[in-house]
Structures are given as structure tokens and as C-alpha cells.
Design an enzyme around this catalytic site. Structure first.
Site, PDB file in Angstrom:
ATOM      1  N   GLY A  86       8.599   2.552   2.561  1.00 38.51           N
ATOM      2  CA  GLY A  86       9.406   2.506   1.343  1.00 38.51           C
ATOM      3  C   GLY A  86       8.728   2.316   0.147  1.00 38.51           C
ATOM      4  O   GLY A  86       9.290   1.743  -0.843  1.00 38.51           O
TER       5      GLY A  86
ATOM      6  N   GLY B 177       6.223   5.390   4.817  1.00 44.19           N
ATOM      7  CA  GLY B 177       7.080   4.829   6.242  1.00 44.19           C
ATOM      8  C   GLY B 177       7.389   3.298   5.666  1.00 44.19           C
ATOM      9  O   GLY B 177       8.418   2.926   6.311  1.00 44.19           O
TER      10      GLY B 177
ATOM     11  N   ASP C  46      16.551   2.533   1.749  1.00 41.70           N
ATOM     12  CA  ASP C  46      15.188   2.090   1.166  1.00 41.70           C
ATOM     13  C   ASP C  46      15.323   1.197  -0.282  1.00 41.70           C
ATOM     14  O   ASP C  46      14.723   0.304  -0.430  1.00 41.70           O
ATOM     15  CB  ASP C  46      14.046   3.198   0.941  1.00 41.70           C
ATOM     16  CG  ASP C  46      13.550   3.648   2.300  1.00 41.70           C
ATOM     17  OD1 ASP C  46      14.125   3.118   3.458  1.00 41.70           O
ATOM     18  OD2 ASP C  46      12.596   4.267   2.119  1.00 41.70           O
TER      19      ASP C  46
ATOM     20  N   PRO D 216       0.831  -1.081   0.035  1.00 39.65           N
ATOM     21  CA  PRO D 216       0.117   0.041  -0.098  1.00 39.65           C
ATOM     22  C   PRO D 216       0.864   1.248   0.061  1.00 39.65           C
ATOM     23  O   PRO D 216       2.071   1.373   0.505  1.00 39.65           O
ATOM     24  CB  PRO D 216      -0.835  -0.083   1.430  1.00 39.65           C
ATOM     25  CG  PRO D 216      -0.050  -0.969   2.352  1.00 39.65           C
ATOM     26  CD  PRO D 216       0.858  -2.036   1.088  1.00 39.65           C
TER      27      PRO D 216
ATOM     28  N   SER E 111       8.036   4.633  -1.911  1.00 40.10           N
ATOM     29  CA  SER E 111       8.711   5.341  -2.879  1.00 40.10           C
ATOM     30  C   SER E 111       9.768   4.785  -3.801  1.00 40.10           C
ATOM     31  O   SER E 111       9.763   4.559  -4.914  1.00 40.10           O
ATOM     32  CB  SER E 111       9.082   6.878  -2.557  1.00 40.10           C
ATOM     33  OG  SER E 111      10.087   6.666  -1.334  1.00 40.10           O
ATOM     34  N   ALA E 112      10.504   4.085  -2.769  1.00 40.76           N
ATOM     35  CA  ALA E 112      11.866   3.290  -3.279  1.00 40.76           C
ATOM     36  C   ALA E 112      11.206   2.107  -3.922  1.00 40.76           C
ATOM     37  O   ALA E 112      11.693   1.769  -5.108  1.00 40.76           O
ATOM     38  CB  ALA E 112      12.667   2.845  -2.028  1.00 40.76           C
ATOM     39  N   ALA E 113      10.256   1.489  -3.435  1.00 38.03           N
ATOM     40  CA  ALA E 113       9.721   0.233  -4.106  1.00 38.03           C
ATOM     41  C   ALA E 113       9.372   0.572  -5.629  1.00 38.03           C
ATOM     42  O   ALA E 113       9.389  -0.265  -6.440  1.00 38.03           O
ATOM     43  CB  ALA E 113       8.580  -0.472  -3.291  1.00 38.03           C
TER      44      ALA E 113
HETATM   45  O1  PMV Z   1       9.396   7.116   5.221  1.00 35.58           O
HETATM   46  P1  PMV Z   1      10.231   6.186   4.322  1.00 35.58           P
HETATM   47  O2  PMV Z   1       9.575   4.784   4.046  1.00 35.58           O
HETATM   48  O3  PMV Z   1      10.546   6.994   3.004  1.00 35.58           O
HETATM   49  O4  PMV Z   1      11.810   5.946   4.961  1.00 35.58           O
HETATM   50  C1  PMV Z   1      12.652   6.840   5.349  1.00 35.58           C
HETATM   51  C2  PMV Z   1      13.774   6.311   6.200  1.00 35.58           C
HETATM   52  C3  PMV Z   1      14.689   7.737   6.599  1.00 35.58           C
HETATM   53  O5  PMV Z   1      15.758   7.102   7.308  1.00 35.58           O
HETATM   54  C4  PMV Z   1      14.227   8.475   7.265  1.00 35.58           C
HETATM   55  C5  PMV Z   1      15.298   8.534   5.261  1.00 35.58           C
HETATM   56  C6  PMV Z   1      16.537   7.503   4.576  1.00 35.58           C
HETATM   57  O6  PMV Z   1      16.688   7.822   3.402  1.00 35.58           O
HETATM   58  O7  PMV Z   1      17.160   6.667   5.292  1.00 35.58           O
END
Ligand code: PMV
Length: 313
Positions: free
Chosen positions: A98, A96, A143, A92, A100-102
Site C-alpha cells: 500500500g 503490495g 488501501d 519501503p 502508493s496509498a500511504a
Molecule cells: O498492491 P497494493 O498494495 O496496491 O494492493 C492492491 C490491493 C488490490 O486488492 C489488488 C486492489 C485494491 O484496490 O483493493
């Protein structure tokens, strides 16, 4: 048409601290983002069909376009290439996890397939890291690394631009966790920048918190590797306190962490950038996972029941 996929992740120890070169521990979860890419049309068209927090797609839209342009550039293609992109899958669009990275890994793989570029995982990871800059400003790389390779890993950013330290960790058996979503879209870029700013203003306070965070990551690794889940949970609780001290938690995150602990979770903490987004609770066994998950759902929040520590999904 080109297709690709990228893992979602949960950070067990060290979010935010990893941006500054401290070690962190991350695990892929059994949800992924899928992408399909076609080189048709006259402009960039994105069809985002992920289940997401209300407002997620709209809020991330400009960052998403910038991320795709960054990817194309890194791949040696024109950043304004007209592409038709579909994004979906089981992960989903909650902040938090990841997401965007996925999605960057999924899209990079799909573009590579559509253009018959034979790209190794190292290259996909590097492209997704460049894309992550659109979402996180100054990302650690944790991520995109988790999204590319999956599994459970120890991650330490190389602060001088060389290769990051990435080590695979293994646990004797995957562990049930619960992810609770606050329902609030978070801006990772602003959260990361906020920590850097406060660290600069209060170096002494932040240095001592950072030292504790570093020790926690090492202790967390030891506890995970010896499968001392009670200890892992305790350390996750401590990690949450440090994240509160650097002001990245929120009222809703603290509430969900509290509900999880009261319902027997071994430990609970916010995960990812904070300021909204998600928390995670260590709830070994199906029964405990169900108890924690339904207690959070009863308060009206979305949850994901998943596991950490898969070798490969
Ligand atoms: O919120 P997310 O899923 O994009 O995770 C960010 C993780 C951080 O440590 C806050 C940023 C990073 O690039 O490591």
C-alpha cells in the site's frame, strides 16, 4: 511547509476480491510514509527518498504525477500547481504494502497543512481514493482507508458508490508477521484489470472461487477475533491458493510462501496486487519471526519484520 504521514498496510484476506465487493481484512503495519510539501518553484518537483525496490520510483513516476494532479483537483486546487514535494519515511517502496496509498495520504495531509485547509480524515481518505485510481485503475478503497486510519479492519466496498463498510477489529495482542519482497515491481492496475477480464471470460469458475474467498474472509475474522492463530494461518494458506487460481501469484511469490511455511510460519500468502511485490507470513513470537525472516533473507530477498493488530500506532 506542510507535513503529513500515511500508514503502510498488509492485506490478510481478500485482495482483488475486495475490488468486486467482497469483504477483506487489512492491518496497518508499523511503517509509514512521510511527506513534506512547500508551495514554491515553477513546476512540480518530487524528491522521493523512500527505500525502494530497484526501478520502483521510475516505474511509478507517471502514475505518481497523475495521482498528485487528481488529489489537487479533488481538493479544489489547480492540478498544475507548482509544488515541491519530499517523500520519505520507514515504509519501503515495495509493491503490495500500500505504498502508493500511504504516500497519497501523506501528501494529501501535507498539502492540506501547507494550504491551511482543515480537512477531516474522511476527506483525506476520499482524496487518497481519487489518487489511488492513478495507480490501481479501479481501486477498492481498502488501501487508502488503512493508510488513513491505521489499525486492523474489516472492509467491504460499496458497489453503488455509497459509503464503504469499515469496521475496526481488535485482537488481544499484536501478532508478529514477516513480509518478504520478491524484488519485482508490480503494476497493480494491470493486475486488477487482468482479474476483471478473466472473471468476465470464465464467470462460472470465478463465481465459485469468489464464493470461497467470501467465506474465507468471514472465517478469518472469526479466527482473528478468537485469537486462533493456527486457524488464521491455515486460512491464509487457503487464500493464497485462491489467489493462485485467479492467476495473480508468481514463481517468486510461491517460492517465498513455501520457504516461510517450511520454516514454521502458521500460514503464508501473497499480499496486495501480486504479480511480484510482496508476500506475508504469520509468525507469532519473536523467535519464529526471526527464523522465517532469516530463511527468506538467506535466499537473497528483502524482508520486513513487523506486526499486525496494533490498535493505533
Ligand atoms: O498492491 P497494493 O498494495 O496496491 O494492493 C492492491 C490491493 C488490490 O486488492 C489488488 C486492489 C485494491 O484496490 O483493493
Amino acid at each position: 511547509m506542510g507535513e503529513g504521514s500515511g500508514f503502510g498496510k498488509v492485506i490478510l484476506f481478500g485482495e482483488h476480491f475486495v475490488v468486486h465487493g467482497l469483504p477483506g481484512i487489512v492491518s496497518a503495519i508499523d511503517s509509514a510514509t512521510d511527506a513534506e510539501v512547500r508551495k514554491t518553484g515553477e513546476s512540480l518537483v518530487i524528491r522521493d527518498e523512500r527505500k525502494a525496490t530497484k526501478g520502483y520510483a521510475e516505474e511509478k513516476r507517471l502514475q505518481q504525477i497523475e495521482s498528485i494532479e487528481r488529489m489537487l483537483k479533488t481538493m479544489g486546487l489547480s492540478p498544475k500547481l507548482p509544488l515541491n514535494i519530499w517523500i520519505g519515511g520507514s515504509l519501503p517502496g515495495f509493491s503490495g504494502l500500500g505504498a502508493s496509498a500511504a504516500s497519497s495520504v501523506a501528501i494529501a495531509r501535507a498539502i492540506a497543512e501547507e494550504f491551511s485547509l482543515n480537512l477531516a480524515n474522511e476527506k483525506i481518505n476520499q482524496i487518497a481514493y481519487e489518487a489511488e485510481k492513478a495507480y490501481a485503475g479501479n481501486p477498492s478503497g481498502i488501501d487508502n482507508t488503512a493508510a488513513t486510519y491505521g489499525g486492523l479492519m474489516w472492509f467491504k466496498k460499496n458497489m453503488t458508490g455509497g459509503l464503504d463498510k469499515v469496521e475496526r477489529l481488535s485482537v488481544s495482542k499484536p501478532v508478529e508477521i514477516v513480509i518478504g519482497s520478491t524484488g519485482k515491481v508490480a503494476n497493480t492496475k494491470a493486475m486488477v484489470a487482468g482479474v476483471a477480464e478473466r472473471k468476465k471470460k470464465n464467470p462460472e469458475k470465478y463465481d465459485s472461487i469468489f464464493k470461497l474467498a467470501e467465506n474465507l474472509a468471514y472465517d478469518g475474522r472469526k479466527a482473528l477475533e478468537s485469537y486462533d492463530l493456527r486457524k488464521v494461518g491455515e486460512l491464509m494458506n487457503e487464500n493464497h491458493s485462491l489467489l493462485q487460481e485467479i492467476e495473480v501469484s508468481s514463481r517468486e511469490l510461491d517460492l517465498l510462501v513455501d520457504i516461510a511455511r517450511k520454516n514454521g510460519a502458521f500460514g503464508a500468502k501473497l499480499t496486495g496486487g501480486g504479480g511480484g511485490g510482496c508476500m506475508t507470513a504469520l509468525a507469532p513470537s519473536k523467535e519464529l519471526q526471526e527464523k522465517v525472516a532469516s530463511a527468506i533473507e538467506k535466499e537473497g530477498y528483502d524482508v520486513l519484520r513487523t506486526k499486525i493488530g496494533f490498535e493505533k500506532i
